[in-house]
Design a protein around this motif. Sequence first.
Motif, PDB file in Angstrom:
ATOM      1  N   SER A  13       0.824  -1.211   0.000  1.00 17.48           N
ATOM      2  CA  SER A  13       0.000   0.000   0.000  1.00 17.48           C
ATOM      3  C   SER A  13       0.855   1.258   0.000  1.00 17.48           C
ATOM      4  O   SER A  13       0.582   2.208  -0.736  1.00 17.48           O
ATOM      5  CB  SER A  13      -0.924  -0.011   1.213  1.00 17.48           C
ATOM      6  OG  SER A  13      -1.643   1.193   1.305  1.00 17.48           O
ATOM      7  N   GLN A  14       1.912   1.256   0.808  1.00 20.49           N
ATOM      8  CA  GLN A  14       2.763   2.446   0.860  1.00 20.49           C
ATOM      9  C   GLN A  14       3.475   2.699  -0.457  1.00 20.49           C
ATOM     10  O   GLN A  14       3.611   3.844  -0.897  1.00 20.49           O
ATOM     11  CB  GLN A  14       3.784   2.299   1.992  1.00 20.49           C
ATOM     12  CG  GLN A  14       3.216   2.400   3.381  1.00 20.49           C
ATOM     13  CD  GLN A  14       2.806   3.815   3.745  1.00 20.49           C
ATOM     14  OE1 GLN A  14       3.574   4.594   4.296  1.00 20.49           O
ATOM     15  NE2 GLN A  14       1.567   4.167   3.429  1.00 20.49           N
ATOM     16  N   LEU A  15       3.908   1.638  -1.112  1.00 22.78           N
ATOM     17  CA  LEU A  15       4.569   1.802  -2.411  1.00 22.78           C
ATOM     18  C   LEU A  15       3.598   2.338  -3.456  1.00 22.78           C
ATOM     19  O   LEU A  15       3.934   3.245  -4.232  1.00 22.78           O
ATOM     20  CB  LEU A  15       5.154   0.461  -2.866  1.00 22.78           C
ATOM     21  CG  LEU A  15       6.337  -0.072  -2.059  1.00 22.78           C
ATOM     22  CD1 LEU A  15       6.739  -1.456  -2.545  1.00 22.78           C
ATOM     23  CD2 LEU A  15       7.531   0.882  -2.135  1.00 22.78           C
ATOM     24  N   VAL A  16       2.395   1.797  -3.477  1.00 21.23           N
ATOM     25  CA  VAL A  16       1.406   2.237  -4.469  1.00 21.23           C
ATOM     26  C   VAL A  16       0.984   3.680  -4.220  1.00 21.23           C
ATOM     27  O   VAL A  16       0.966   4.503  -5.149  1.00 21.23           O
ATOM     28  CB  VAL A  16       0.178   1.302  -4.449  1.00 21.23           C
ATOM     29  CG1 VAL A  16      -0.956   1.888  -5.296  1.00 21.23           C
ATOM     30  CG2 VAL A  16       0.554  -0.073  -4.970  1.00 21.23           C
ATOM     31  N   THR A  17       0.628   4.006  -2.981  1.00 17.44           N
ATOM     32  CA  THR A  17       0.188   5.375  -2.688  1.00 17.44           C
ATOM     33  C   THR A  17       1.325   6.374  -2.876  1.00 17.44           C
ATOM     34  O   THR A  17       1.103   7.491  -3.356  1.00 17.44           O
ATOM     35  CB  THR A  17      -0.368   5.487  -1.259  1.00 17.44           C
ATOM     36  OG1 THR A  17       0.590   4.985  -0.322  1.00 17.44           O
ATOM     37  CG2 THR A  17      -1.659   4.717  -1.112  1.00 17.44           C
ATOM     38  N   GLY A  18       2.553   5.987  -2.515  1.00 17.64           N
ATOM     39  CA  GLY A  18       3.692   6.877  -2.720  1.00 17.64           C
ATOM     40  C   GLY A  18       3.907   7.185  -4.187  1.00 17.64           C
ATOM     41  O   GLY A  18       4.169   8.334  -4.575  1.00 17.64           O
ATOM     42  N   TYR A  19       3.773   6.152  -5.024  1.00 14.88           N
ATOM     43  CA  TYR A  19       3.950   6.339  -6.468  1.00 14.88           C
ATOM     44  C   TYR A  19       2.847   7.224  -7.047  1.00 14.88           C
ATOM     45  O   TYR A  19       3.114   8.157  -7.821  1.00 14.88           O
ATOM     46  CB  TYR A  19       3.947   4.977  -7.154  1.00 14.88           C
ATOM     47  CG  TYR A  19       4.262   5.032  -8.638  1.00 14.88           C
ATOM     48  CD1 TYR A  19       5.558   5.282  -9.091  1.00 14.88           C
ATOM     49  CD2 TYR A  19       3.259   4.835  -9.577  1.00 14.88           C
ATOM     50  CE1 TYR A  19       5.843   5.318 -10.441  1.00 14.88           C
ATOM     51  CE2 TYR A  19       3.530   4.878 -10.933  1.00 14.88           C
ATOM     52  CZ  TYR A  19       4.831   5.121 -11.367  1.00 14.88           C
ATOM     53  OH  TYR A  19       5.116   5.172 -12.702  1.00 14.88           O
ATOM     54  N   LEU A  20       1.592   6.953  -6.649  1.00 19.39           N
ATOM     55  CA  LEU A  20       0.475   7.750  -7.150  1.00 19.39           C
ATOM     56  C   LEU A  20       0.550   9.193  -6.654  1.00 19.39           C
ATOM     57  O   LEU A  20       0.208  10.133  -7.385  1.00 19.39           O
ATOM     58  CB  LEU A  20      -0.845   7.114  -6.730  1.00 19.39           C
ATOM     59  CG  LEU A  20      -1.175   5.752  -7.353  1.00 19.39           C
ATOM     60  CD1 LEU A  20      -2.448   5.182  -6.736  1.00 19.39           C
ATOM     61  CD2 LEU A  20      -1.327   5.868  -8.868  1.00 19.39           C
ATOM     62  N   LEU A  21       1.001   9.380  -5.416  1.00 16.98           N
ATOM     63  CA  LEU A  21       1.136  10.725  -4.874  1.00 16.98           C
ATOM     64  C   LEU A  21       2.220  11.488  -5.626  1.00 16.98           C
ATOM     65  O   LEU A  21       2.047  12.680  -5.953  1.00 16.98           O
ATOM     66  CB  LEU A  21       1.477  10.659  -3.384  1.00 16.98           C
ATOM     67  CG  LEU A  21       1.386  11.965  -2.588  1.00 16.98           C
ATOM     68  CD1 LEU A  21      -0.039  12.501  -2.584  1.00 16.98           C
ATOM     69  CD2 LEU A  21       1.866  11.747  -1.152  1.00 16.98           C
ATOM     70  N   ALA A  22       3.324  10.811  -5.917  1.00 23.40           N
ATOM     71  CA  ALA A  22       4.384  11.453  -6.701  1.00 23.40           C
ATOM     72  C   ALA A  22       3.878  11.849  -8.081  1.00 23.40           C
ATOM     73  O   ALA A  22       4.202  12.928  -8.594  1.00 23.40           O
ATOM     74  CB  ALA A  22       5.579  10.504  -6.821  1.00 23.40           C
ATOM     75  N   ALA A  23       3.055  11.005  -8.691  1.00 21.85           N
ATOM     76  CA  ALA A  23       2.497  11.313 -10.008  1.00 21.85           C
ATOM     77  C   ALA A  23       1.586  12.536  -9.953  1.00 21.85           C
ATOM     78  O   ALA A  23       1.569  13.354 -10.876  1.00 21.85           O
ATOM     79  CB  ALA A  23       1.736  10.106 -10.544  1.00 21.85           C
ATOM     80  N   SER A  24       0.834  12.667  -8.860  1.00 14.39           N
ATOM     81  CA  SER A  24      -0.080  13.801  -8.745  1.00 14.39           C
ATOM     82  C   SER A  24       0.659  15.128  -8.623  1.00 14.39           C
ATOM     83  O   SER A  24       0.098  16.187  -8.906  1.00 14.39           O
ATOM     84  CB  SER A  24      -1.010  13.609  -7.543  1.00 14.39           C
ATOM     85  OG  SER A  24      -0.310  13.747  -6.318  1.00 14.39           O
ATOM     86  N   TYR A  25       1.929  15.064  -8.189  1.00 13.87           N
ATOM     87  CA  TYR A  25       2.750  16.268  -8.095  1.00 13.87           C
ATOM     88  C   TYR A  25       3.761  16.355  -9.238  1.00 13.87           C
ATOM     89  O   TYR A  25       4.742  17.103  -9.164  1.00 13.87           O
ATOM     90  CB  TYR A  25       3.481  16.304  -6.744  1.00 13.87           C
ATOM     91  CG  TYR A  25       2.589  16.692  -5.599  1.00 13.87           C
ATOM     92  CD1 TYR A  25       2.345  18.026  -5.297  1.00 13.87           C
ATOM     93  CD2 TYR A  25       1.955  15.720  -4.821  1.00 13.87           C
ATOM     94  CE1 TYR A  25       1.518  18.381  -4.257  1.00 13.87           C
ATOM     95  CE2 TYR A  25       1.120  16.063  -3.772  1.00 13.87           C
ATOM     96  CZ  TYR A  25       0.905  17.401  -3.494  1.00 13.87           C
ATOM     97  OH  TYR A  25       0.070  17.751  -2.457  1.00 13.87           O
ATOM     98  N   VAL A  75      -7.389   3.942  -2.799  1.00 14.13           N
ATOM     99  CA  VAL A  75      -6.574   2.869  -3.369  1.00 14.13           C
ATOM    100  C   VAL A  75      -5.648   2.282  -2.304  1.00 14.13           C
ATOM    101  O   VAL A  75      -5.471   1.064  -2.202  1.00 14.13           O
ATOM    102  CB  VAL A  75      -5.751   3.382  -4.572  1.00 14.13           C
ATOM    103  CG1 VAL A  75      -4.687   2.362  -4.984  1.00 14.13           C
ATOM    104  CG2 VAL A  75      -6.658   3.687  -5.749  1.00 14.13           C
ATOM    105  N   GLY A  76      -5.072   3.149  -1.469  1.00 10.04           N
ATOM    106  CA  GLY A  76      -4.194   2.685  -0.402  1.00 10.04           C
ATOM    107  C   GLY A  76      -4.892   1.741   0.555  1.00 10.04           C
ATOM    108  O   GLY A  76      -4.363   0.683   0.914  1.00 10.04           O
TER     109      GLY A  76
END
Length: 515
Positions: free
Chosen positions: A429-441, A458-459
């Motif tokens: 979950s942390q890897l997925v949310t971290g990646y998606l959060l980076a994409a949003s920025y 999603v997390g």
Amino acid sequence: MTSSGIGYRLLGAWAVAMIGLSYLIFRRQHVDDTREFVTAGGRAQVGLTTASFAVTWMWAGDILGVPEYVGITGVAGIWMYAAPAVLSSLIVVPFALRMRRLFPQGLTYSEYFIERFDKRAHVAVIFVILYTMVLGGVIQLYVGGTVIGGLTGIDPNVVMAILMGTIGIYILLGGLWGSMTTDLVQFVSAIVLTVVFVPLLLFEAGGPSGVYNGMIENLGENAEPFLTASNLDWIEDLFLPYALGLGVWGVVSLSTWQRIFAVRRDKTSRFLTAGGIGVFTTIAMYGVIGLVGLAAFPDVAPGDLSIEALELLPGWATVLFLVIALMVLGSSVDSYLTAIASLTSRDIYYRHLATEASDDQQLRVARIASIGFAIVIFGATVFALDTLGFIQLLLIGGIGATALVGPFALSLFWKGTSSAGFIAGVVGSQLVTGYLLAASYDVVVTAPTLKLWEIMAVGHLVATALAVVISAAAPDEFEFDSIAREPGTGAATDADSAARTDGGPPVGSNGGERE
């Protein structure tokens, strides 16, 4: 705005008072072992713990966050901010009651994951809790620099350095006792702030009718949606990410769990519920600051409403408000710093680096950590102050909860939850949310750009689904009562003692599981 000279004197007086109070508690409560430092010896009175919990959840951030929510969406901003905050204090109740049955001898709830799983799972939990607590401290210290600096003209970085230095020292002395005792003073201050200064500000702005008429005039065609609680235009941007992140943040907050373990077990649900009610009332009052800002300052950005509105107070009231604000600002930061010091000593040092460490060594590490992480939080806040808006920082702060809540719940109530499933859920979950959060920025460009609430959803889904699927494929057969009672090791005697001390029945009073 008051003068910087008065601001410095107030900061100095506050620092002396808080350090002096913590020193008295250090001497009176004999904070000379790890249990006293981490859980107040498990003997804190319910009134003290309730006040400490409530003022910790009356985030200093509310002073900025609630008015900004109101500035963006109007009256609806009050419930959009309040509902998740109250939810966060109430949703932890079933977790707390179950944990106190299973693990009454715990000093930090994170140690439960070693007993329930293994050291690998414990490391995953440490990572989430550590950065979550640091980020929580950053959010609160951010407010300290902004509010105190804005009302006195002192450089916010100087304000934050004084705040963090003072808090680091009094936590070094008193640990959780120091945090909760100063919190009691800060709780009374928070009540005074809401029942005295907010009504005074409303009166200075022309009373309810004057504020209403000012909002009608300044908002123009936006007046109607801003003056109704049903304005849902910002529900995806403000309410949903707060609800999915900080709305369940209490479940993973080590500062909350320290207070859960500090109070008698039979008082657990009472103090959590009372704290949640207190949070709601203060948030509603802080919303008035935003309404006054909308009425008095038509061209001010939502993020500046709080400071601009508070400057309407007369000079004497501004000084008193600063005194009280200092109390409220310290309450949350000291809670997170105490939690980090405890985590460093018990979970990192004792459980992984020096398993034979004496109690004196653990206590020494906790005290060193209180100063070391005070510096870390200060440095991170200086960075955040220059790069992120407050609401942006506040909402991102809940991202850690999305990885831990689902797997944690499964570990408490489903004996088949496996270590592999738990770890996969948290880390995945942390890897997925971290990646998606980076994409949003726009840090990465090869992922879909989702809204923050969607990333958090999603997390939660990834964490829970991975834990369920992997555990179902190779389920554990864990016996819950083995955590507190291990036949032949003498652990049952310690658990019995802990259970009696916290107001619960001894082990085995109901077929082996505690009530």
